[in-house]
Motif scaffolding. Structure first.
Motif, PDB file in Angstrom:
ATOM      1  N   ALA A 283      11.810 112.785  26.746  1.00  0.00           N
ATOM      2  CA  ALA A 283      11.578 111.804  27.351  1.00  0.00           C
ATOM      3  C   ALA A 283      10.546 110.970  26.428  1.00  0.00           C
ATOM      4  O   ALA A 283      11.548 109.575  25.979  1.00  0.00           O
ATOM      5  CB  ALA A 283      11.289 111.774  28.655  1.00  0.00           C
ATOM      6  N   MET A 284       9.289 110.520  26.471  1.00  0.00           N
ATOM      7  CA  MET A 284       8.899 110.078  25.084  1.00  0.00           C
ATOM      8  C   MET A 284       9.075 109.971  23.876  1.00  0.00           C
ATOM      9  O   MET A 284       8.893 108.874  23.702  1.00  0.00           O
ATOM     10  CB  MET A 284       7.208 110.601  25.188  1.00  0.00           C
ATOM     11  CG  MET A 284       6.517 110.633  26.599  1.00  0.00           C
ATOM     12  SD  MET A 284       4.877 110.679  27.058  1.00  0.00           S
ATOM     13  CE  MET A 284       3.793 109.355  25.869  1.00  0.00           C
TER      14      MET A 284
ATOM     15  N   VAL B 221       5.029 104.410  15.572  1.00  0.00           N
ATOM     16  CA  VAL B 221       6.941 104.499  16.363  1.00  0.00           C
ATOM     17  C   VAL B 221       6.640 106.308  16.228  1.00  0.00           C
ATOM     18  O   VAL B 221       5.990 106.654  15.206  1.00  0.00           O
ATOM     19  CB  VAL B 221       7.998 103.621  15.720  1.00  0.00           C
ATOM     20  CG1 VAL B 221       8.957 104.713  16.528  1.00  0.00           C
ATOM     21  CG2 VAL B 221       8.419 102.628  15.670  1.00  0.00           C
ATOM     22  N   VAL B 222       6.862 107.230  17.966  1.00  0.00           N
ATOM     23  CA  VAL B 222       6.813 108.023  17.553  1.00  0.00           C
ATOM     24  C   VAL B 222       7.748 108.225  17.540  1.00  0.00           C
ATOM     25  O   VAL B 222       8.342 108.816  18.475  1.00  0.00           O
ATOM     26  CB  VAL B 222       5.410 108.605  18.931  1.00  0.00           C
ATOM     27  CG1 VAL B 222       4.929 110.227  19.069  1.00  0.00           C
ATOM     28  CG2 VAL B 222       4.596 108.056  18.753  1.00  0.00           C
TER      29      VAL B 222
ATOM     30  N   LYS C 108      -2.797 109.263  20.953  1.00  0.00           N
ATOM     31  CA  LYS C 108      -2.414 108.587  20.224  1.00  0.00           C
ATOM     32  C   LYS C 108      -2.346 107.172  18.930  1.00  0.00           C
ATOM     33  O   LYS C 108      -2.471 106.295  18.472  1.00  0.00           O
ATOM     34  CB  LYS C 108      -4.153 109.367  19.773  1.00  0.00           C
ATOM     35  CG  LYS C 108      -4.576 110.382  19.901  1.00  0.00           C
ATOM     36  CD  LYS C 108      -5.611 111.725  19.741  1.00  0.00           C
ATOM     37  CE  LYS C 108      -6.740 112.051  20.423  1.00  0.00           C
ATOM     38  NZ  LYS C 108      -7.479 112.875  19.788  1.00  0.00           N
ATOM     39  N   LEU C 109      -1.047 108.358  18.809  1.00  0.00           N
ATOM     40  CA  LEU C 109      -0.138 107.210  17.822  1.00  0.00           C
ATOM     41  C   LEU C 109       0.040 106.030  18.278  1.00  0.00           C
ATOM     42  O   LEU C 109       0.404 105.066  18.235  1.00  0.00           O
ATOM     43  CB  LEU C 109       1.296 108.328  17.903  1.00  0.00           C
ATOM     44  CG  LEU C 109       0.588 109.009  16.269  1.00  0.00           C
ATOM     45  CD1 LEU C 109       2.412 110.013  16.378  1.00  0.00           C
ATOM     46  CD2 LEU C 109       0.161 108.673  15.096  1.00  0.00           C
ATOM     47  N   LEU C 110       0.432 106.681  19.350  1.00  0.00           N
ATOM     48  CA  LEU C 110       0.934 104.872  20.749  1.00  0.00           C
ATOM     49  C   LEU C 110      -0.450 104.378  20.503  1.00  0.00           C
ATOM     50  O   LEU C 110       0.153 102.519  20.879  1.00  0.00           O
ATOM     51  CB  LEU C 110       1.476 105.878  21.888  1.00  0.00           C
ATOM     52  CG  LEU C 110       3.255 106.016  21.873  1.00  0.00           C
ATOM     53  CD1 LEU C 110       3.423 106.533  23.419  1.00  0.00           C
ATOM     54  CD2 LEU C 110       4.144 105.254  21.760  1.00  0.00           C
ATOM     55  N   ASP C 111      -1.512 104.825  21.065  1.00  0.00           N
ATOM     56  CA  ASP C 111      -2.221 103.227  20.763  1.00  0.00           C
ATOM     57  C   ASP C 111      -2.730 102.273  19.534  1.00  0.00           C
ATOM     58  O   ASP C 111      -3.278 101.553  19.366  1.00  0.00           O
ATOM     59  CB  ASP C 111      -3.803 104.217  21.089  1.00  0.00           C
ATOM     60  CG  ASP C 111      -3.432 104.315  22.496  1.00  0.00           C
ATOM     61  OD1 ASP C 111      -3.340 104.131  23.412  1.00  0.00           O
ATOM     62  OD2 ASP C 111      -4.648 105.576  22.669  1.00  0.00           O
ATOM     63  N   ARG C 112      -1.991 103.119  18.731  1.00  0.00           N
ATOM     64  CA  ARG C 112      -2.127 102.610  16.612  1.00  0.00           C
ATOM     65  C   ARG C 112      -0.662 101.492  17.216  1.00  0.00           C
ATOM     66  O   ARG C 112      -0.354 101.035  15.943  1.00  0.00           O
ATOM     67  CB  ARG C 112      -2.464 103.829  15.804  1.00  0.00           C
ATOM     68  CG  ARG C 112      -3.702 104.322  16.505  1.00  0.00           C
ATOM     69  CD  ARG C 112      -3.523 105.528  15.132  1.00  0.00           C
ATOM     70  NE  ARG C 112      -3.671 105.097  14.413  1.00  0.00           N
ATOM     71  CZ  ARG C 112      -3.226 106.554  13.411  1.00  0.00           C
ATOM     72  NH1 ARG C 112      -3.374 107.678  13.964  1.00  0.00           N
ATOM     73  NH2 ARG C 112      -2.501 106.337  11.693  1.00  0.00           N
TER      74      ARG C 112
END
Length: 501
Positions: A30-31, A71-72, A64-68
């Motif tokens: 889902a994420m 798009v993941v 960690k990618l979302l904090d930057r």
């Protein structure tokens, strides 16, 4: 997705510990399908809460990618897992794409996250339970059952708070985020307040507020007003929390705190009388003796109404042990979410009894226990302390670190040591004979000189910052209204005095 159990290779653990691999797969999928899912998750979900370590690593990289603000997707995750051995065993990089094969997880993402979190707590509870049983089976003479009970309660509290990470280590990235949040809070407050407010701007300016995990020692000789100042801090923090709650300020940005006040010297009603006196402007003595006017009584009633829902919890149980205090503090933290603990005062606490033959060792045990409590509950602990009589034997009565009574460990364990000092207390005690008609001129001159000195220092107090792990030492001047035992800011002392050695 039932086959994922075998795929990720946790078969042995799966037979004994609660888990739901399917929920982990659905949540991660889902994420990856909709990165906004992370914004809907209110629980403190972390990588270690995932039963399958691979899933924990994937979740950690996603966050960690979302904090930057990136798009993941499985494609953007690919470079970080090309050399992951576990991933190669379950199908390689194609496994990341399979996570997004079923979009059903989008509907119940929040429920999946909650289940992952709850099952992690159950697993930690099982670990704690096994440890408790193993420890309880040890009947050797060196075992202290009371200490085991205290350790058990601390472990269970950690599980309740969702912090039962067996490693006990915090990665630098998470620690950095906490540091940035503190800096942001200080910036939002005008550049000087990153901890719980004391309610006094000049003091906040000097020490930055009362910081989480800190043990602060507030010491002074009898009559200096250390209990009054601690009561002021406690009341101001609780009142600020109530105001912020009414204003709908986000919890992370608040500088107020629900406060627990452990009063081993004064009763709860005596402390309440002091606070009522401060807020109504009526002296405590007049309140106790009923020497108040109708107008005073109306002011008292208004103040009492205003304080009805103040989040200030007073425990006046005498002769508490440090273990009992920690137990009660944990309970208050769990039930009410307290953010500040005040102890009045340190020397009235008792140790576990093992060091009762040596008072210095007992005080050392108590100060270490208070520091441990501050770290465990992640709140500031303000403990009052006596000073030795050495102060009275010096010409300069300003307290020094060497005056801390009975143990150098107090200074060692404390993150900050504060002394409250009022020169007018000593000047007043030296009042010469009041001149009478017919007395020699020297008597009149001596009293006039004393009166001038008294006028210079009357109502002034100093907060001496003698030790600070976070900043500079120095002094802050305050105004003290003895009638209502209230400390306030001194208008002409916005920044305190410079550092001193």
């Amino acid at each position: 997705m039932a086959g994922n159990d075998a795929a990720v290779g946790n078969a042995d653990k799966a037979q004994s510990l609660p888990h739901n691999i399917d929920a982990e797969v659905a949540f991660l999928g889902a994420m990856l399908i909709d990165n906004r899912v992370s914004e809907d998750i209110s629980i403190p979900l972390r990588a270690e809460h995932f039963f399958e370590p691979l899933h924990g690593r994937i979740y950690d990289r996603i966050m960690k990618l979302l904090d930057r603000n990136l798009v993941v997707t499985p494609v953007t995750l690919k470079p970080f897992f090309e050399s992951d051995e576990t991933l190669q065993q379950v199908g390689g990089l194609g496994y990341l794409a399979k996570l997004t094969a079923d979009s059903a997880g989008l509907i119940g993402a929040r429920d999946f996250a909650q289940q992952i979190y709850d099952l992690a707590l159950l697993r930690e509870l099982i670990t704690v339970g096994r440890t408790l049983v193993n420890d309880a089976m040890d009947t050797s003479e060196s075992v202290d059952p009371k200490a085991q009970v205290e350790n058990a309660e601390a472990a269970l509290y950690s599980v309740m708070e969702g912090e039962g990470d067996s490693s006990g280590a915090v990665d630098f990235g998470r620690a950095t985020l906490v540091a940035v949040e503190m800096a942001q809070k200080a910036f939002n407050s005008g550049g000087h307040l990153s901890g719980v407010t004391t309610g006094l701007d000049n003091v906040n300016e000097k020490i930055g507020g009362l910081h989480n995990s800190d043990l602060l020692i507030l010491a002074g000789r009898p009559g200096m007003g250390k209990t009054a100042l601690a009561t002021n801090f406690a009341f101001n923090a609780a009142q600020r929390w109530r105001r912020e709650e009414e204003d709908g300020i986000e919890e992370k940005q608040r500088v107020g705190a629900k406060t627990a006040f452990f009063s081993l010297e004064m009763s709860a009603d005596q402390l309440a009388t002091r606070i009522l006196a401060q807020e109504s402007g009526i002296s405590s003595e007049a309140l106790r003796m009923g020497k108040i006017s109708r107008e005073d009584f109306q002011n008292l009633s208004r103040a009492s109404q205003d304080l009805q829902d103040l989040p200030l919890f007073i425990d006046d149980t005498p002769a508490l042990t440090i273990a009992a205090l920690r137990t009660r503090a944990r309970r208050l933290k769990r039930r009410h979410g307290i953010g500040l603990i005040v102890v009045d005062y340190l020397q009235l606490l008792q140790g576990t009894g093992r060091a009762s033959d040596n008072r210095v060792n007992e005080i050392s045990e108590i100060s270490r226990g208070l520091k441990t409590l501050a770290k465990e509950l992640q709140v500031p602990v303000l403990a009052l302390s006596q000073l030795s009589r050495a102060v009275e034997q010096r010409e300069d009565k300003t307290p020094q670190l060497s005056d801390l009574r009975e143990s150098g460990s107090i200074e060692q364990d404390a993150d900050m040591v504060l002394f409250v000092y009022r020169e007018d207390y000593y000047v007043q005690s030296k009042e010469p004979k009041t001149p009478q008609e017919g007395d020699d001129q020297s008597i009149h001159d001596a009293h006039a000189q004393w009166a001038m000195q008294m006028e210079r220092v009357y109502g002034l107090a100093e907060l001496v910052v003698a030790k600070s792990r976070h900043g500079s030492t120095g002094k802050v001047r305050m105004k003290f209204e003895a009638k209502i035992t209230k400390f306030t800011d001194l208008a002409d002392d916005a920044y305190g005095t410079p550092d001193y050695e």
